[in-house]
Design a protein around this motif. Structure first.
Motif: not given
Length: 500
Positions: A317-328, A351-358
């Motif tokens: 499981p990957v939270d897209l909002a958290e990934v976007i916040d960290a990347s920005v 999403v069910y994904g690979w967090e480094p890939g997202v």
């Protein structure tokens, strides 16, 4: 040793043991029944003899004539019939019939029949207290019954049990061998079908029809699963080798130009030590630029290789909002002058994904916008968006990154996702959007280039399947072709851009 032989030996050993155990139990039951019958007989004789014993005690206590006393003794012996009798009283002991020697100690009392041993013989013994109405008329009547008949019957039963056990061993072994051979026939057929399989030499696989034997069918399914996994791993190994060859070819092809340029600049510096300061500065700047491009190219190639080799168990499981916040946040630290618009509150989309890939998707979208999406005044203005889309049957997360650059012509929008595709003056590696497309494909998503709504610029839109609340907690299936063949790419990974 064959399985049927093992089963036959096990049956040949188990059956005699069971026969002996059952025989032992039978002996105990027979012994109890025989003793019960014998004890009943003793009690009956005791009931008949007790009255005569009481009369004899009264006669001896009253000092009657000897003839009268002898007559009472004969009556006592006659009432006892086939059992031995011993009457002890104040005047002495009277005994008759079969009984153990007088020297053999008797129990203090035996109101219930008990067994006593006399050498190789055994006796069942019962005692009865005898009391008269007058003082001095009191004694103990002992009754004895030989236990020989019971022992003979028990010995006969014991011999027959042993004989049956000895006969049961070979018979049970032979029957077990016959039954086991027939029962293991489906297993032998399965062994014959699998013995000729060589997954390295041919593509033939196990063709198994259900036999109705659960263990054999389960084993066949397990073998089919193992062979399928072998084929899968062999295909993955082949893909990994192709990826390694492609990586080597791509690296050699793409690194050649910057390395040759760096070599030329180094030769200029070494062969012209008196080079003008402005020219030297230009050469050094060119060296730094080529060095930066070289490092970026190696990093991008490494990321492409990671994406091609990632396995399904790395997904979660990957939270897209958290990934976007960290990347920005990282992009703002590296480019403090850039303007980045991010919604104050982003929806929590999983999403069910690979967090480094997202994270690679978001990082490269921002890097691409910062590099190519600057407006006419040279400033970078980027807007990041995240929303839910799709339909009820297949909901998706829609990630958008808008810039205010010159835009991408309609005819070139597919080509920007090809490997090593870059504009004439682009300082990039030509792999940033390729990585985005690769990761979108690994996550069963889609990426495309659009016009920015409301003005000049480009929008890159990525759609990834959402993980619903009722979705199973398993990774989604990965694309079968991992040489990064995606719906947005026209060529496989082995393709190199023309003229590069």
């Amino acid at each position: 040793m064959k399985l049927s032989t093992r089963i036959a030996l096990a049956v040949g050993i188990t059956v005699p043991v069971l026969v002996l155990a059952a025989g032992w139990l039978l002996l105990q039951l027979v012994a109890r029944d025989l003793h019960a019958e014998q004890d009943t007989h003793l009690r009956e004789r005791a009931t008949l003899a007790a009255a005569d014993a009481r009369r004899l005690l009264r006669v001896t206590a009253a000092d009657r004539p000897t003839a009268v006393e002898q007559a009472r003794e004969r009556q006592l012996y006659a009432s006892a019939l086939d059992v031995g009798i011993r009457l002890t009283g104040p005047q002495g002991t009277v005994s008759g019939g079969p009984q153990p020697a007088s020297s053999l100690p008797l129990p203090a009392s035996a109101p219930k029949p008990v067994t006593i041993e006399e050498g190789s013989r055994s006796w069942r013994v019962l005692s009865v207290r005898v009391r008269g109405s007058r003082p001095g008329v009191e004694g103990t009547l002992w009754l004895f019954s030989p236990d020989t008949g019971s022992q003979d019957q028990l010995t006969l039963v014991r011999r027959r049990v042993v004989m049956v056990a000895l006969l049961a061993a070979p018979v049970a072994g032979l029957l077990g061998l016959a039954v086991a051979s027939r029962a293991s026939r489906p297993l032998r057929r399965l062994q014959q079908r699998t013995s000729g399989l060589d997954p390295r030499a041919d593509t033939a696989r196990l063709d198994h029809a259900p036999t109705g034997v659960t263990e054999v069918d389960d084993l066949a399914r397990t073998l089919q699963t193992v062979l399928a996994r072998y084929d899968e791993q062999a295909a993955r190994t082949t893909g990994a080798l192709a990826t390694a060859r492609s990586f080597a070819a791509s690296a050699a092809h793409e690194l050649r130009t910057p390395l040759m340029s760096m070599q030329t600049n180094l030769e200029i510096l070494t062969e012209h030590p008196d080079l003008a300061s402005s020219d030297r500065t230009e050469v050094l700047d060119d060296l730094r630029s080529e060095h930066t491009r070289l490092l970026g190219l190696l990093v991008m190639l490494r990321e492409l290789g990671r994406g091609d080799l990632v396995e399904a168990d790395a997904f979660g499981p990957v939270d897209l909002a958290e990934v976007i916040d960290a990347s920005v946040a990282d992009a703002r630290r590296r480019h403090p002058a850039a303007e980045m618009g991010v919604p104050q509150v982003m929806p929590r989309l999983n999403v069910y994904g690979w967090e480094p890939g997202v994270r690679t998707i978001v990082d490269n979208l921002l890097a691409n916008a910062l590099l190519h999406g600057r407006s006419g005044d040279g400033r970078a203005r980027i807007d990041v968006g995240l929303r839910a889309g799709g339909h009820a049957a297949r909901p998706v997360a829609v990630l958008t990154v808008d810039d205010r650059g010159p835009g991408i012509p309609q005819a070139r929008r597919d080509a920007v996702f090809h490997r090593f595709h870059r504009g004439p003056a682009s300082p990039g590696s030509g792999l940033g959007l390729t990585l985005v497309a690769q990761q979108a494909a690994l996550h069963r998503g889609h990426v495309r280039a659009l016009d920015r709504p409301g003005g000049e610029g480009t929008r890159i839109e990525v759609r990834l399947p959402l993980r619903g609340e009722t979705a199973p907690a398993v990774p989604p299936p990965l694309p079968a072709d991992r040489d990064w063949l995606i719906g947005t790419a026209e060529y496989p990974q082995g393709f190199h851009k023309d003229g590069s």
